[in-house]
Design a protein around this motif. Structure first.
Motif, PDB file in Angstrom:
ATOM      1  N   ALA A 153       8.727  -1.346   8.061  1.00 28.65           N
ATOM      2  CA  ALA A 153       8.382  -1.276   8.849  1.00 28.65           C
ATOM      3  C   ALA A 153       7.963   0.291   8.884  1.00 28.65           C
ATOM      4  CB  ALA A 153       9.598  -1.169  10.320  1.00 28.65           C
ATOM      5  N   GLU A 154       7.815   0.842   7.950  1.00 25.28           N
ATOM      6  CA  GLU A 154       7.711   2.274   8.455  1.00 25.28           C
ATOM      7  C   GLU A 154       6.167   2.298   7.272  1.00 25.28           C
ATOM      8  OE1 GLU A 154      10.053   6.003   7.812  1.00 25.28           O
ATOM      9  OE2 GLU A 154      11.421   5.104   9.851  1.00 25.28           O
ATOM     10  N   LEU A 155       6.585   1.363   6.153  1.00 23.08           N
ATOM     11  CA  LEU A 155       5.298   1.232   5.469  1.00 23.08           C
ATOM     12  C   LEU A 155       3.518   0.769   6.611  1.00 23.08           C
ATOM     13  CD1 LEU A 155       7.048  -0.233   1.950  1.00 23.08           C
ATOM     14  CD2 LEU A 155       6.250   1.714   1.854  1.00 23.08           C
ATOM     15  N   MET A 156       4.582  -0.127   7.332  1.00 27.60           N
ATOM     16  CA  MET A 156       3.645  -0.989   7.838  1.00 27.60           C
ATOM     17  C   MET A 156       3.076   0.359   8.947  1.00 27.60           C
ATOM     18  SD  MET A 156       3.354  -4.114   7.152  1.00 27.60           S
ATOM     19  CE  MET A 156       3.487  -5.421   6.159  1.00 27.60           C
ATOM     20  N   TYR A 157       3.649   0.505   9.606  1.00 30.59           N
ATOM     21  CA  TYR A 157       3.639   1.945  10.867  1.00 30.59           C
ATOM     22  C   TYR A 157       3.383   2.714  11.068  1.00 30.59           C
ATOM     23  CZ  TYR A 157       3.653  -2.553  13.013  1.00 30.59           C
ATOM     24  OH  TYR A 157       3.688  -4.470  12.498  1.00 30.59           O
ATOM     25  N   THR A 158       3.566   3.708  11.373  1.00 30.39           N
ATOM     26  CA  THR A 158       3.326   5.327  11.115  1.00 30.39           C
ATOM     27  C   THR A 158       5.410   5.563  11.910  1.00 30.39           C
ATOM     28  OG1 THR A 158       3.080   5.865  12.943  1.00 30.39           O
ATOM     29  CG2 THR A 158       1.722   6.479  11.350  1.00 30.39           C
ATOM     30  N   HIS A 214      -9.400  -0.376   4.963  1.00 31.80           N
ATOM     31  CA  HIS A 214      -7.882   0.586   4.596  1.00 31.80           C
ATOM     32  C   HIS A 214      -7.811   1.277   5.327  1.00 31.80           C
ATOM     33  CE1 HIS A 214      -6.017  -1.124   0.270  1.00 31.80           C
ATOM     34  NE2 HIS A 214      -4.927  -0.249   1.082  1.00 31.80           N
ATOM     35  N   GLY A 215      -6.324   1.580   4.790  1.00 35.09           N
ATOM     36  CA  GLY A 215      -5.494   2.772   5.912  1.00 35.09           C
ATOM     37  C   GLY A 215      -5.353   4.050   5.182  1.00 35.09           C
ATOM     38  N   THR A 216      -5.673   5.203   5.154  1.00 36.09           N
ATOM     39  CA  THR A 216      -5.177   6.090   4.347  1.00 36.09           C
ATOM     40  C   THR A 216      -4.187   6.286   4.058  1.00 36.09           C
ATOM     41  OG1 THR A 216      -5.718   8.324   5.522  1.00 36.09           O
ATOM     42  CG2 THR A 216      -7.895   7.501   4.876  1.00 36.09           C
ATOM     43  N   GLU A 217      -3.280   5.735   4.220  1.00 39.80           N
ATOM     44  CA  GLU A 217      -1.305   6.446   4.086  1.00 39.80           C
ATOM     45  C   GLU A 217      -1.036   5.038   3.964  1.00 39.80           C
ATOM     46  OE1 GLU A 217      -1.428   9.265   4.077  1.00 39.80           O
ATOM     47  OE2 GLU A 217      -3.096  10.257   4.353  1.00 39.80           O
ATOM     48  N   ASP A 218      -1.753   3.883   3.450  1.00 40.21           N
ATOM     49  CA  ASP A 218      -0.826   3.314   2.683  1.00 40.21           C
ATOM     50  C   ASP A 218      -0.244   2.989   1.648  1.00 40.21           C
ATOM     51  OD1 ASP A 218      -0.409   0.238   2.467  1.00 40.21           O
ATOM     52  OD2 ASP A 218      -2.529  -0.790   3.160  1.00 40.21           O
ATOM     53  N   LEU A 219       0.734   3.090   1.789  1.00 41.22           N
ATOM     54  CA  LEU A 219       1.553   3.111  -0.257  1.00 41.22           C
ATOM     55  C   LEU A 219       1.841   1.349  -0.389  1.00 41.22           C
ATOM     56  CD1 LEU A 219       3.965   6.227   0.707  1.00 41.22           C
ATOM     57  CD2 LEU A 219       1.847   5.900  -0.505  1.00 41.22           C
ATOM     58  N   PHE A 220       1.908   0.483   1.178  1.00 44.02           N
ATOM     59  CA  PHE A 220       2.551  -0.567  -0.036  1.00 44.02           C
ATOM     60  C   PHE A 220       1.236  -1.010  -0.194  1.00 44.02           C
ATOM     61  CE2 PHE A 220       2.582  -5.356   2.012  1.00 44.02           C
ATOM     62  CZ  PHE A 220       4.858  -5.590   1.612  1.00 44.02           C
ATOM     63  N   ASN A 221       0.151  -1.448   0.121  1.00 42.12           N
ATOM     64  CA  ASN A 221      -0.768  -1.808  -1.408  1.00 42.12           C
ATOM     65  C   ASN A 221      -2.086  -0.392  -1.105  1.00 42.12           C
ATOM     66  OD1 ASN A 221      -2.649  -3.286  -2.233  1.00 42.12           O
ATOM     67  ND2 ASN A 221      -3.198  -4.719  -0.826  1.00 42.12           N
ATOM     68  N   PRO A 222      -1.904  -0.019  -1.992  1.00 33.16           N
ATOM     69  CA  PRO A 222      -2.242   1.420  -1.995  1.00 33.16           C
ATOM     70  C   PRO A 222      -4.051   1.468  -1.960  1.00 33.16           C
ATOM     71  CG  PRO A 222      -0.754   0.883  -3.990  1.00 33.16           C
ATOM     72  CD  PRO A 222      -0.851   0.079  -3.016  1.00 33.16           C
ATOM     73  N   THR A 223      -3.976   2.525  -0.803  1.00 37.05           N
ATOM     74  CA  THR A 223      -5.405   2.518  -0.662  1.00 37.05           C
ATOM     75  C   THR A 223      -6.618   2.540  -1.526  1.00 37.05           C
ATOM     76  OG1 THR A 223      -5.008   3.956   0.853  1.00 37.05           O
ATOM     77  CG2 THR A 223      -6.867   4.593   0.837  1.00 37.05           C
ATOM     78  N   ALA A 224      -6.348   2.866  -2.971  1.00 42.68           N
ATOM     79  CA  ALA A 224      -6.989   2.836  -3.896  1.00 42.68           C
ATOM     80  C   ALA A 224      -7.719   2.283  -4.627  1.00 42.68           C
ATOM     81  CB  ALA A 224      -6.233   3.714  -5.629  1.00 42.68           C
ATOM     82  N   ASN A 225      -7.197   0.322  -3.917  1.00 41.50           N
ATOM     83  CA  ASN A 225      -7.191  -0.878  -4.058  1.00 41.50           C
ATOM     84  C   ASN A 225      -8.665  -0.854  -3.362  1.00 41.50           C
ATOM     85  OD1 ASN A 225      -5.381  -2.256  -5.833  1.00 41.50           O
ATOM     86  ND2 ASN A 225      -4.164  -1.437  -4.103  1.00 41.50           N
ATOM     87  N   ALA A 226      -9.017   0.165  -1.739  1.00 44.74           N
ATOM     88  CA  ALA A 226     -10.108   0.161  -1.589  1.00 44.74           C
ATOM     89  C   ALA A 226     -11.580   0.253  -2.055  1.00 44.74           C
ATOM     90  CB  ALA A 226      -9.904   0.081  -0.563  1.00 44.74           C
ATOM     91  N   PRO A 227     -11.831   1.099  -2.870  1.00 45.74           N
ATOM     92  CA  PRO A 227     -12.662   1.564  -3.629  1.00 45.74           C
ATOM     93  C   PRO A 227     -12.787   0.387  -4.805  1.00 45.74           C
ATOM     94  CG  PRO A 227     -11.384   2.573  -3.774  1.00 45.74           C
ATOM     95  CD  PRO A 227     -10.914   1.993  -2.611  1.00 45.74           C
ATOM     96  N   LEU A 228     -11.693  -0.459  -5.693  1.00 40.36           N
ATOM     97  CA  LEU A 228     -12.511  -1.042  -6.709  1.00 40.36           C
ATOM     98  C   LEU A 228     -13.325  -2.183  -5.980  1.00 40.36           C
ATOM     99  CD1 LEU A 228      -8.376  -1.021  -8.358  1.00 40.36           C
ATOM    100  CD2 LEU A 228     -10.724  -0.096  -8.528  1.00 40.36           C
ATOM    101  N   LEU A 229     -12.497  -3.109  -4.836  1.00 36.56           N
ATOM    102  CA  LEU A 229     -13.303  -3.917  -3.725  1.00 36.56           C
ATOM    103  C   LEU A 229     -14.608  -3.487  -4.237  1.00 36.56           C
ATOM    104  CD1 LEU A 229     -10.288  -5.339  -1.784  1.00 36.56           C
ATOM    105  CD2 LEU A 229     -10.913  -6.902  -3.825  1.00 36.56           C
TER     106      LEU A 229
END
Length: 282
Positions: A153-158, A214-229
């Motif tokens: 839950a805390e990976l999904m939401y603050t 992408h959310g900037t605080e996403d650790l579940f699926n790290p934000t660094a994936n967004a610029p790769l796409l």
């Protein structure tokens, strides 16, 4: 309840909401989740679009084969069966998390079926994507089921947003935390399908206008994936949502839904501008 059928005969439940006659918008949910993943935000799209959401095989009312038929390319073929059954030749597609992985294969393999594409909180997959850290894996794998669910839950939401929801409604259901009706074997097969996703070589074939969110605080699926796409998909755009975790589309609905709708609307505007520009040149 309408059901399509996959090539292997698996029943695929889906539903259709929204403004009939509006442009079709296909909503693809995350791993181990049914169409209810979208419940909290779907009304925001239904006012303008004909929305279609399905239960992936193994979830909801769809069939749950205990067979080796779970993969992100296979889920994309299931989506095509749903579109065919619903009589939809072409749709906007909004996929989040594993739904975004499925959407990648759909857009690359069936370009004639995808109008505009939104990829939310997702990844190109291994080995080129950025995997979640060991501390996240450990939190989700802990033997205390209640503690693991709190960690998810805390990976999904603050935490503040979770607390506010529970204060207003102690029995609040967070539909992004998994379909509780899934058998264990289906959960394992979903996990394996998502973990084996690798669309890196297919991404340059995506021709649909694409927005990556992408959310900037996403650790579940790290934000660094967004610029790769964005770098891999031709002419893709990037939109980061500050402070958001994995379920940005729900907690930050007031930001996320309007920006997605603006992107989906912009086709007509761009087409009109192009036509006007051609007329001016003539």
């Amino acid at each position: 309840m309408p059901f399509a059928h996959a090539a292997d005969g698996t029943a695929l439940h889906y539903d259709v909401h929204g403004e009939r006659g509006g442009p079709p918008l296909l909503l693809l949910s995350g791993q181990s989740n049914s169409h209810r993943w979208w419940d909290a935000v779907r009304d925001g799209f239904d006012a303008e679009f004909t929305t279609v959401a399905l239960d992936h095989r193994g979830t909801g009312e769809s069939g749950r084969p205990d067979t080796d038929t779970y993969s992100t390319p296979g889920f994309a073929r299931d989506v095509v069966a749903v579109l065919d059954h619903a009589g939809i030749e072409r749709a906007h597609v909004y996929g989040t998390s594993m739904g975004g992985r499925i959407a990648q294969w759909l857009a690359a393999g069936f370009p004639e079926r995808v109008d505009r594409l939104v990829l939310g909180c997702t990844s190109p997959g291994a080995p080129h994507g950025v995997e979640r850290g060991p501390e996240v894996r450990a939190a989700l794998a802990q033997p205390d089921a209640a503690a693991a669910r709190r960690a998810l839950a805390e990976l999904m939401y603050t935490p503040e947003w979770i607390a506010a929801r529970l204060a207003a409604d102690p029995g609040h259901t967070f539909h992004t935390l998994g379909d509780p009706t899934m058998p264990a074997y289906a959960r394992r097969r979903h996990l394996r399908a998502s973990a084996r996703h690798d669309a890196w070589e297919a991404l340059p074939r995506i021709a649909a206008p694409t927005l990556v969110v992408h959310g900037t605080e996403d650790l579940f699926n790290p934000t660094a994936n967004a610029p790769l796409l964005v770098e891999r998909i031709p002419d893709a755009r990037l939109q980061l949502i500050p402070g958001a975790r994995h379920a940005y589309f729900e907690e930050f609905e007031g930001v996320a839904t309007p920006l997605v709708i603006d992107f989906l609307r912009s086709k007509g505007e761009e087409g009109q501008e192009q036509e006007e520009g051609q007329e001016g040149e003539e």
